[in-house]
Write an enzyme that holds these catalytic residues in place. Structure first.
Site, PDB file in Angstrom:
ATOM      1  N   LYS A  69     -20.567  25.271  48.924  1.00 49.95           N
ATOM      2  CA  LYS A  69     -21.226  24.272  48.082  1.00 49.95           C
ATOM      3  C   LYS A  69     -21.651  24.895  46.743  1.00 49.95           C
ATOM      4  CE  LYS A  69     -25.705  25.167  50.281  1.00 49.95           C
ATOM      5  NZ  LYS A  69     -26.820  24.614  51.065  1.00 49.95           N
ATOM      6  N   ARG A 102     -36.214  18.801  57.363  1.00 46.95           N
ATOM      7  CA  ARG A 102     -35.555  18.425  56.118  1.00 46.95           C
ATOM      8  C   ARG A 102     -34.607  17.255  56.369  1.00 46.95           C
ATOM      9  NH1 ARG A 102     -32.457  23.186  52.969  1.00 46.95           N
ATOM     10  NH2 ARG A 102     -30.950  22.837  54.668  1.00 46.95           N
ATOM     11  N   TYR A 146     -38.104  33.128  18.920  1.00 44.37           N
ATOM     12  CA  TYR A 146     -38.987  31.967  18.810  1.00 44.37           C
ATOM     13  C   TYR A 146     -40.437  32.312  19.131  1.00 44.37           C
ATOM     14  CZ  TYR A 146     -34.961  28.814  18.493  1.00 44.37           C
ATOM     15  OH  TYR A 146     -33.823  28.164  18.088  1.00 44.37           O
ATOM     16  N   MET A 198     -31.692  29.309  24.012  1.00 42.73           N
ATOM     17  CA  MET A 198     -30.729  28.519  24.777  1.00 42.73           C
ATOM     18  C   MET A 198     -29.385  29.234  24.914  1.00 42.73           C
ATOM     19  SD  MET A 198     -29.310  24.636  24.193  1.00 42.73           S
ATOM     20  CE  MET A 198     -30.913  23.889  24.499  1.00 42.73           C
TER      21      MET A 198
END
Length: 368
Positions: free
Chosen positions: A38, A136, A264, A313
């Site tokens: 998966k 779950r 940043y 990013m």
């Protein structure tokens, strides 16, 4: 091996084969092995992984969602594929692609039977999931009569297996809890065997279950993270080989003066003259902001370079003061001597999250 010229996740299929054979050796030869692929093969290359697992002799594959299984069928994968968390909306697509659903509640079992009958199926294989403590997904032990009545009331669907999921098989402090899960699962299976009149396969062991509870292998075991080189504890990590190495390059080198800032929000301010390198990888690629500000680092020519400032990013910056390197040099984010588990721990997370979070825009390269 050629040096990286761009950001790339190298996937070592020989390491995958090593891990498969190691885990296979932990259970009897007649026990089947379901390989969990998966999430793009745990963030790697799902088609390449599935083809290699087919070659190695895996009995089953498992995915989370119907679309993942359909994509494998489109790529020519013919092994049986179990869908761990199918939604009723996708049941027709699931049957059209010969995928086998995990059915975990009265609602989804009824919906699947209705779809299978509408499509005129006969004994379509399904896997019935029981909740033994993970809380779950899964039928409770009290719902065994619901399962029995629905399965005996149709010829369109037949149970291929009963299974459950261990909650803490890697934690020896939870051994009593795990053994209770196994015993509950046995009790459910025995009851349903008698009432259904046939014997579906049983499976409950995940990777840590294979390693720590091989006596509970039953008819099949499931392994995901172990195939990709992680054993949930250091002793097992040492016996497995991580298949992925995430590499990038140095885009640009800067000389930063004392008092100047980097990135940043000016999160890094140089207390002394500093040499930095900018790398073309960032949080959009899966190296998230939690690794910035010296929490984690990379390897450049075998030397550790801490990530400084906030991760951007598409870029991040590292301190290369004292490291002999130049623009275009290869950088190892994780893999090889920089184990992904250790890198993940520096960001207060786990290897699963790190490796499955590598963006699909990062190029994958299969190596064998």
């Amino acid at each position: 091996m050629p040096k990286a010229r761009e950001t790339v996740l190298e996937i070592d299929l020989n390491a995958l084969a090593h891990n498969y054979k190691y885990l296979r050796s932990k259970v009897a030869k007649d026990v089947k092995l379901m390989a969990v692929v998966k999430a793009f093969g745990y963030g790697s290359d799902v088609v390449g992984i599935a083809k290699k697992l087919t070659e190695l002799g895996a009995d089953y594959l498992a995915v989370a969602y119907t679309a993942e299984g359909a994509a494998l069928r489109k790529a020519g994968i013919e092994l049986p594929i179990m869908v761990l968390h199918p939604q009723s909306f996708n049941f027709e697509e699931l049957i059209e692609n010969c995928l086998e659903p995990s059915l975990y509640s009265e609602f989804v079992l009824k919906e699947f039977i209705e779809t299978a009958e509408k499509l005129k199926q006969k004994h379509y294989p399904a896997h019935i999931k029981f909740n033994t403590g993970l809380n779950r997904l899964g039928f409770s032990e009290a719902e065994t009569d619901v399962v029995k009545n629905l399965l005996t009331g149709t010829t369109a669907v037949k149970a291929k297996s009963f299974f459950s999921h261990l909650a803490a098989s890697e934690d020896w402090r939870e051994r009593e809890f795990t053994l209770n899960q196994i015993h509950t699962f046995k009790r459910i299976a025995i009851k349903l065997y008698e009432e259904l009149g046939y014997r579906p396969m049983l499976h409950i062991c995940n990777t840590s279950g294979i390693i720590n509870y091989p006596e509970a292998a039953f008819d099949m075991v499931r392994t995901g993270i172990g195939l990709y080189g992680f054993g949930n504890e250091e002793a097992e990590d040492n016996k497995l080989k991580p298949i992925g190495t995430l590499k990038t390059i140095i885009s640009q080198i800067h000389q930063i003066n004392k008092g100047d800032s980097v990135g940043y929000n000016r999160a890094f301010k140089a207390e002394k003259p500093t040499k930095t390198a900018t790398l073309p990888i960032g949080h959009a690629d899966g190296i998230n902001r939690q690794y910035g500000n010296r929490r984690a680092g990379v390897l450049i020519n075998g030397q550790y370079a801490p990530i400084i400032g906030n991760v951007c990013m598409d870029m991040l910056m590292v301190d290369i003061t004292g490291i002999d390197c130049e623009e275009g040099d290869e950088v190892i984010i994780f893999g090889g001597p920089q184990h992904a588990t250790k890198f993940a721990e520096k960001g207060n997370t786990i290897s699963y999250e790190l490796i499955t979070g590598i963006s699909q825009r990062v190029k994958r390269r299969l190596i064998e």
